[in-house]
Write an enzyme that holds these catalytic residues in place. Structure first.
Site, PDB file in Angstrom:
ATOM      1  N   PRO A 164      75.590  73.430   1.812  1.00 29.38           N
ATOM      2  CA  PRO A 164      76.177  73.644   0.504  1.00 29.38           C
ATOM      3  C   PRO A 164      75.575  74.373  -0.479  1.00 29.38           C
ATOM      4  O   PRO A 164      76.060  74.757  -1.481  1.00 29.38           O
ATOM      5  CB  PRO A 164      76.100  71.938   0.133  1.00 29.38           C
ATOM      6  CG  PRO A 164      75.296  71.271   0.821  1.00 29.38           C
ATOM      7  CD  PRO A 164      75.201  71.992   2.223  1.00 29.38           C
ATOM      8  N   GLU A 176      69.667  64.498   4.814  1.00 33.27           N
ATOM      9  CA  GLU A 176      69.573  65.235   3.963  1.00 33.27           C
ATOM     10  C   GLU A 176      69.525  66.959   3.967  1.00 33.27           C
ATOM     11  O   GLU A 176      69.126  67.604   3.059  1.00 33.27           O
ATOM     12  CB  GLU A 176      68.240  64.761   2.971  1.00 33.27           C
ATOM     13  CG  GLU A 176      68.099  63.389   2.499  1.00 33.27           C
ATOM     14  CD  GLU A 176      69.046  63.177   1.379  1.00 33.27           C
ATOM     15  OE1 GLU A 176      69.102  64.378   0.387  1.00 33.27           O
ATOM     16  OE2 GLU A 176      69.605  62.276   1.171  1.00 33.27           O
ATOM     17  N   ARG A 227      88.514  84.401  15.916  1.00 38.67           N
ATOM     18  CA  ARG A 227      90.075  85.028  15.767  1.00 38.67           C
ATOM     19  C   ARG A 227      90.010  86.395  15.462  1.00 38.67           C
ATOM     20  O   ARG A 227      91.304  87.082  15.687  1.00 38.67           O
ATOM     21  CB  ARG A 227      90.777  83.966  14.850  1.00 38.67           C
ATOM     22  CG  ARG A 227      90.590  84.004  13.502  1.00 38.67           C
ATOM     23  CD  ARG A 227      91.323  82.817  12.799  1.00 38.67           C
ATOM     24  NE  ARG A 227      92.718  83.023  13.161  1.00 38.67           N
ATOM     25  CZ  ARG A 227      93.790  83.680  12.489  1.00 38.67           C
ATOM     26  NH1 ARG A 227      93.001  84.764  11.510  1.00 38.67           N
ATOM     27  NH2 ARG A 227      94.787  83.747  12.613  1.00 38.67           N
ATOM     28  N   ASP A 262      97.093  88.334   7.898  1.00 37.33           N
ATOM     29  CA  ASP A 262      96.761  87.128   7.187  1.00 37.33           C
ATOM     30  C   ASP A 262      96.169  87.218   5.671  1.00 37.33           C
ATOM     31  O   ASP A 262      95.846  88.426   5.681  1.00 37.33           O
ATOM     32  CB  ASP A 262      95.692  86.209   8.191  1.00 37.33           C
ATOM     33  CG  ASP A 262      96.238  85.702   9.205  1.00 37.33           C
ATOM     34  OD1 ASP A 262      97.122  85.195   9.250  1.00 37.33           O
ATOM     35  OD2 ASP A 262      95.322  85.729  10.209  1.00 37.33           O
TER      36      ASP A 262
HETATM   37  C1  SAM Z   1      74.622  65.679   3.498  1.00 40.87           C
HETATM   38  S1  SAM Z   1      74.664  67.541   3.869  1.00 40.87           S
HETATM   39  C2  SAM Z   1      73.038  67.794   3.012  1.00 40.87           C
HETATM   40  C3  SAM Z   1      73.071  67.981   1.678  1.00 40.87           C
HETATM   41  C4  SAM Z   1      71.851  68.434   0.973  1.00 40.87           C
HETATM   42  N1  SAM Z   1      70.938  67.287   0.633  1.00 40.87           N
HETATM   43  C5  SAM Z   1      72.297  69.128  -0.342  1.00 40.87           C
HETATM   44  O1  SAM Z   1      72.634  68.413  -1.053  1.00 40.87           O
HETATM   45  O2  SAM Z   1      72.371  70.499  -0.519  1.00 40.87           O
HETATM   46  C6  SAM Z   1      74.214  67.443   5.936  1.00 40.87           C
HETATM   47  C7  SAM Z   1      74.742  68.705   6.137  1.00 40.87           C
HETATM   48  O3  SAM Z   1      75.917  69.060   6.191  1.00 40.87           O
HETATM   49  C8  SAM Z   1      75.989  70.371   6.298  1.00 40.87           C
HETATM   50  N2  SAM Z   1      76.951  70.548   4.852  1.00 40.87           N
HETATM   51  C9  SAM Z   1      77.368  69.786   4.114  1.00 40.87           C
HETATM   52  N3  SAM Z   1      78.109  70.291   3.025  1.00 40.87           N
HETATM   53  C10 SAM Z   1      78.431  71.639   3.654  1.00 40.87           C
HETATM   54  C11 SAM Z   1      79.438  72.469   2.898  1.00 40.87           C
HETATM   55  N4  SAM Z   1      79.760  72.388   1.750  1.00 40.87           N
HETATM   56  N5  SAM Z   1      79.050  73.705   3.408  1.00 40.87           N
HETATM   57  C12 SAM Z   1      78.314  73.829   4.548  1.00 40.87           C
HETATM   58  N6  SAM Z   1      77.610  73.076   5.312  1.00 40.87           N
HETATM   59  C13 SAM Z   1      77.624  71.848   4.650  1.00 40.87           C
HETATM   60  C14 SAM Z   1      74.943  70.810   6.021  1.00 40.87           C
HETATM   61  O4  SAM Z   1      74.568  71.652   7.452  1.00 40.87           O
HETATM   62  C15 SAM Z   1      73.744  69.986   5.559  1.00 40.87           C
HETATM   63  O5  SAM Z   1      72.550  70.140   6.172  1.00 40.87           O
END
Ligand code: SAM
Length: 382
Positions: A86, A113, A151, A166
């Site tokens: 994220p 995390e 794709r 698209d």
């Molecule tokens: C619970 S999340 C960890 C969030 C992290 N503690 C933070 O707040 O940045 C667990 C995993 O989900 C994936 N993930 C969660 N949200 C995501 C998003 N919006 N985009 C891409 N990957 C995501 C990532 O690989 C991340 O390491």
């Protein structure tokens, strides 16, 4: 193209691969996906891959098993390592197109995390986010990335033109689509679509795409080329002077590269410089050039001046781009004289703010440089 997905939950990804279009493409050999169980790279019988966060907090994927998994992928190729997170740059189609140009992508699925920061520093080339929200793990984002990238590869989706039509492929959102029945619960399909006039259907679709993009995602318009969506021609009118005469081959090449309908050349002093104009169409005055466009297009062009000086009421290019798409008129960009004389603003329907580099001095760019930047903003796509 090859994908390697490093995950603590391989079954999750395998299930996707066994059911989706992408999975079928993988079994047909159009692409290959290896799903790597992170536990295979853990120490000891228990296969530990996570531990408590230092300083308090939940669990974190440890750096060493992740590092070993990437090193194993590196033993056979030079992969590009993507960590869906994220905290990464928000994914968009242009990024997908860049990723589709890589030979081998390694996708790291975070959990809990996330992953130890030292692994990210040492191994990750790109962090990508699906948006400003948090998922429980990186498996879904990894699958999204595989789907979006795959794709674009030849032979993965049936009809390749469909990909090009698209949303975002050429910058704009897709046009609305309808299928049978032609009348559903009192709602008819737009009449034009059931007739067989493919030219008219094409024009209607392009206009719909523009209108819906302007309405729903005006921010996207800045990244789109206007050319495929214009119902009329786009012209560049050069007001001749010594510098532009020298640069004419470059000005002309810029116009060709960006799909300008015609390059016009006019001498503000009234004298004809036919010899200098080369492939450009020559006029003794700018007025005559603009009248010629009006007669050709059966509509007076919207005239946009580019001045090197600040002019009151001048527009930012992205605002003007939205206005031009809304108006859908023939378009004439006028490149004014380089020195002394300013462009006669009253002739213009709009004037653009000067193009400025980091130094803030528009005078340091050549005319061909200025024109290329201008054309790229309006007719290039990212
Ligand atoms: C619970 S999340 C960890 C969030 C992290 N503690 C933070 O707040 O940045 C667990 C995993 O989900 C994936 N993930 C969660 N949200 C995501 C998003 N919006 N985009 C891409 N990957 C995501 C990532 O690989 C991340 O390491």
């Amino acid at each position: 193209m090859r994908f390697t997905v490093v995950t603590a939950f391989p079954d999750f990804v395998e299930a996707f691969l066994s059911t989706s279009v992408i999975g079928r493409a993988a079994s047909s050999g159009a692409l290959s996906v290896d799903v790597v169980d992170l536990r295979d790279y853990a120490d000891g019988d228990y296969g530990q891959i996570d531990d408590y966060v230092f300083g308090g907090g939940g669990m974190l994927l440890m750096a060493e098993p992740l590092g070993r998994a990437v090193e194993a992928a590196r033993a056979t190729s030079n992969p590009y390592v993507v960590y869906p997170s994220p905290q990464g740059a928000v994914l968009h189609q242009e990024m997908v197109e860049t990723l589709a140009g890589k030979e081998h992508l390694v996708l790291i699925c975070g959990r809990y995390e996330g992953v130890d920061e030292r692994f990210t520093e040492a191994f990750v080339d790109l962090e990508v986010s699906l948006g400003d929200f948090v998922l429980t793990g990186g498996e879904l984002p990894a699958m999204v990335l595989i789907d979006a990238v795959a794709r674009l590869l030849p032979g993965v989706v049936g009809r390749e033109e469909a990909v090009e039509e698209d949303s975002f492929y050429r910058g704009m959102l897709d046009t609305p689509h309808y299928t049978r029945p032609a009348l559903w619960r009192g709602r008819p399909v737009p009449e034009l679509l059931v007739g067989g006039d493919h030219g008219a259907i094409g024009r209607w679709r392009r206009r719909q795409a523009v209108e819906r993009t302007l309405r729903r995602r005006p921010d996207v318009v800045a990244r789109a080329s206007m050319i495929p969506y214009m119902s009329h021609g786009a012209y560049v009118l050069i007001l001749a002077d010594g510098e532009k005469e020298r640069e004419l081959p470059l000005l002309s090449r810029a116009c060709e590269s960006y799909g300008v309908t015609r390059l016009l050349w006019a001498s503000p002093s009234g004298e004809s410089r036919r010899s200098a104009a080369g492939s450009a169409k020559t006029f003794p005055s700018p007025e005559k050039a603009l009248r010629w466009i009006g007669a050709r297009e059966k509509k007076a062009p919207f005239v946009v001046g580019l001045s090197r000086e600040r002019v009151e009421g001048a527009l930012h290019w992205s605002q003007l781009k939205r206005e031009l798409l809304e108006k859908d008129l023939p378009l004439a960009f006028v490149l004014g004289p380089t020195e002394g004389e300013t462009l006669e603003i009253e002739r213009c329907d709009a004037v653009l703010q000067p193009i400025r580099g980091g130094s803030g001095d528009p005078g340091s760019l050549s005319s061909a440089g200025l024109l290329s930047v201008l054309l790229d903003r309006f007719f290039g796509w990212r």
